[in-house]
Design an enzyme around this catalytic site. Structure first.
Site, mmCIF file in Angstrom:
data_model
loop_
_atom_site.group_PDB
_atom_site.id
_atom_site.type_symbol
_atom_site.label_atom_id
_atom_site.label_comp_id
_atom_site.label_asym_id
_atom_site.label_seq_id
_atom_site.Cartn_x
_atom_site.Cartn_y
_atom_site.Cartn_z
ATOM 1 N N GLU A 97 -2.638 -9.267 13.636
ATOM 2 C CA GLU A 97 -3.224 -8.001 14.119
ATOM 3 C C GLU A 97 -2.167 -7.108 14.770
ATOM 4 O OE1 GLU A 97 -6.246 -7.382 13.356
ATOM 5 O OE2 GLU A 97 -7.316 -9.294 13.200
ATOM 6 N N MET A 157 -8.540 -4.227 6.074
ATOM 7 C CA MET A 157 -9.361 -5.331 6.591
ATOM 8 C C MET A 157 -9.992 -6.063 5.414
ATOM 9 S SD MET A 157 -11.347 -3.907 9.953
ATOM 10 C CE MET A 157 -12.383 -5.361 10.184
ATOM 11 N N PHE A 158 -10.216 -7.337 5.589
ATOM 12 C CA PHE A 158 -10.865 -8.242 4.615
ATOM 13 C C PHE A 158 -9.975 -8.562 3.403
ATOM 14 C CE2 PHE A 158 -14.200 -5.536 6.496
ATOM 15 C CZ PHE A 158 -14.915 -6.497 7.179
ATOM 16 N N GLY A 161 -7.303 -10.494 3.359
ATOM 17 C CA GLY A 161 -6.708 -11.836 3.384
ATOM 18 C C GLY A 161 -5.372 -11.907 4.097
ATOM 19 N N LYS A 162 -5.107 -10.950 4.983
ATOM 20 C CA LYS A 162 -3.835 -10.964 5.725
ATOM 21 C C LYS A 162 -3.750 -12.186 6.634
ATOM 22 C CE LYS A 162 -4.490 -6.997 7.737
ATOM 23 N NZ LYS A 162 -5.856 -6.802 7.201
ATOM 24 N N CYS A 202 -11.891 1.174 -2.241
ATOM 25 C CA CYS A 202 -10.776 1.555 -3.110
ATOM 26 C C CYS A 202 -10.434 3.027 -2.873
ATOM 27 C CB CYS A 202 -11.122 1.322 -4.579
ATOM 28 S SG CYS A 202 -12.304 2.516 -5.219
ATOM 29 N N CYS A 258 -13.373 5.421 -3.747
ATOM 30 C CA CYS A 258 -14.600 5.372 -2.935
ATOM 31 C C CYS A 258 -14.341 5.651 -1.452
ATOM 32 C CB CYS A 258 -15.263 4.002 -3.070
ATOM 33 S SG CYS A 258 -15.772 3.613 -4.752
ATOM 34 N N CYS A 283 -17.625 -0.454 -5.409
ATOM 35 C CA CYS A 283 -17.512 -0.537 -6.877
ATOM 36 C C CYS A 283 -16.866 -1.817 -7.390
ATOM 37 C CB CYS A 283 -16.748 0.674 -7.396
ATOM 38 S SG CYS A 283 -14.979 0.600 -7.035
ATOM 39 N N GLY A 318 -2.136 -4.631 4.575
ATOM 40 C CA GLY A 318 -3.269 -4.314 3.700
ATOM 41 C C GLY A 318 -4.461 -3.932 4.551
#
Ligand code: ADP
Ligand code: ZN
Length: 201
Positions: A90, A18-19, A21-22, A178, A181, A149, A16
């Site tokens: 990572e 960054m940010f 929750g991986k 998203c 955006c 958004c 997924g």
């Protein structure tokens, strides 16, 4: 198959932007493995020294001790033969070698959990994660929240100008966006035009 213990190995991928929750999800799974009294080893790349040199750290400050390595090829020599679960965070900072290493580990009976970015700052599939997804037994795709958004975000938006594939950083350098955006590369700056009022004649 591990002939001695009969353990069946596999690869679990967590991908997924960054940010999303991986790291959090990786640590949740590793903690559960520790609770189940499995022997766990965790690796992270040297390049990622944003928060700590010997721990994996999530953006909400969860931490777990890890071994720091420069190359994926260091994992096998550092592996304790008794280790049952191998966590790798990572993954996007490791080269294509990680694919072979992860395959060898899984074939050798290890449960391999790998977290990493699946797309780069241009929105392209990011090796080696992209390839690992097709080889994994299980794939979890985590989504972040779009900073524009509030919708579910699958992209990592780079906010600083660079054409390098890897630019290490978190706060202020990247944000989640998203599909709608996301601006591949660096967002266009909106320049304000100031007009000097004409002096009255
Ligand atoms: P990753 O490993 O995917 O970069 P982390 O596990 O390090 O993600 O961090 C996830 C945490 O980041 C969330 O639980 C939340 O507290 C925080 N966070 C910060 N920005 C966002 C965002 N845009 N969307 C979702 N979570 C965010
Ligand atoms: Zn959005």
């Amino acid at each position: 198959m591990d002939i001695v213990t009969g353990n069946l190995g596999w690869i679990e991928a967590i991908c997924g932007p960054m940010f999303s929750g991986k790291s959090e999800e990786l640590m949740r799974r590793l903690r559960r493995a520790i609770i189940a009294r499995k022997r766990v080893q965790v690796f992270k790349p040297l390049i990622d020294q944003r928060y700590s040199s010997d721990e994996i750290v999530s953006h909400n400050d969860l931490r777990m001790k890890s071994q720091v390595i420069q190359r994926a090829s260091e994992i096998l020599p550092l592996l304790d033969p008794r280790t049952e679960v191998v966590g790798i965070d990572e993954a996007n900072f490791f080269g294509p070698d990680l694919v072979e290493v992860a395959t060898q580990l899984a074939d050798g009976g290890k449960q391999v959990m790998i977290a990493g970015l699946d797309t780069d700052y241009m929105g392209r599939p990011f090796p080696p994660m992209a390839e690992l997804l097709s080889l994994a037994e299980s794939i979890t795709k985590t989504l972040a929240i779009c900073m524009r958004c509030g919708n579910p975000a699958k992209h990592t938006q780079r906010l600083v100008e660079s054409n390098d594939l890897i630019v290490v950083g978190a706060g202020g350098m990247y944000e989640a966006r998203c599909r709608r955006c996301f601006e591949p590369g660096v967002p266009k700056q909106a320049f304000l035009e100031f007009t000097v009022p004409k002096a009255k004649s």
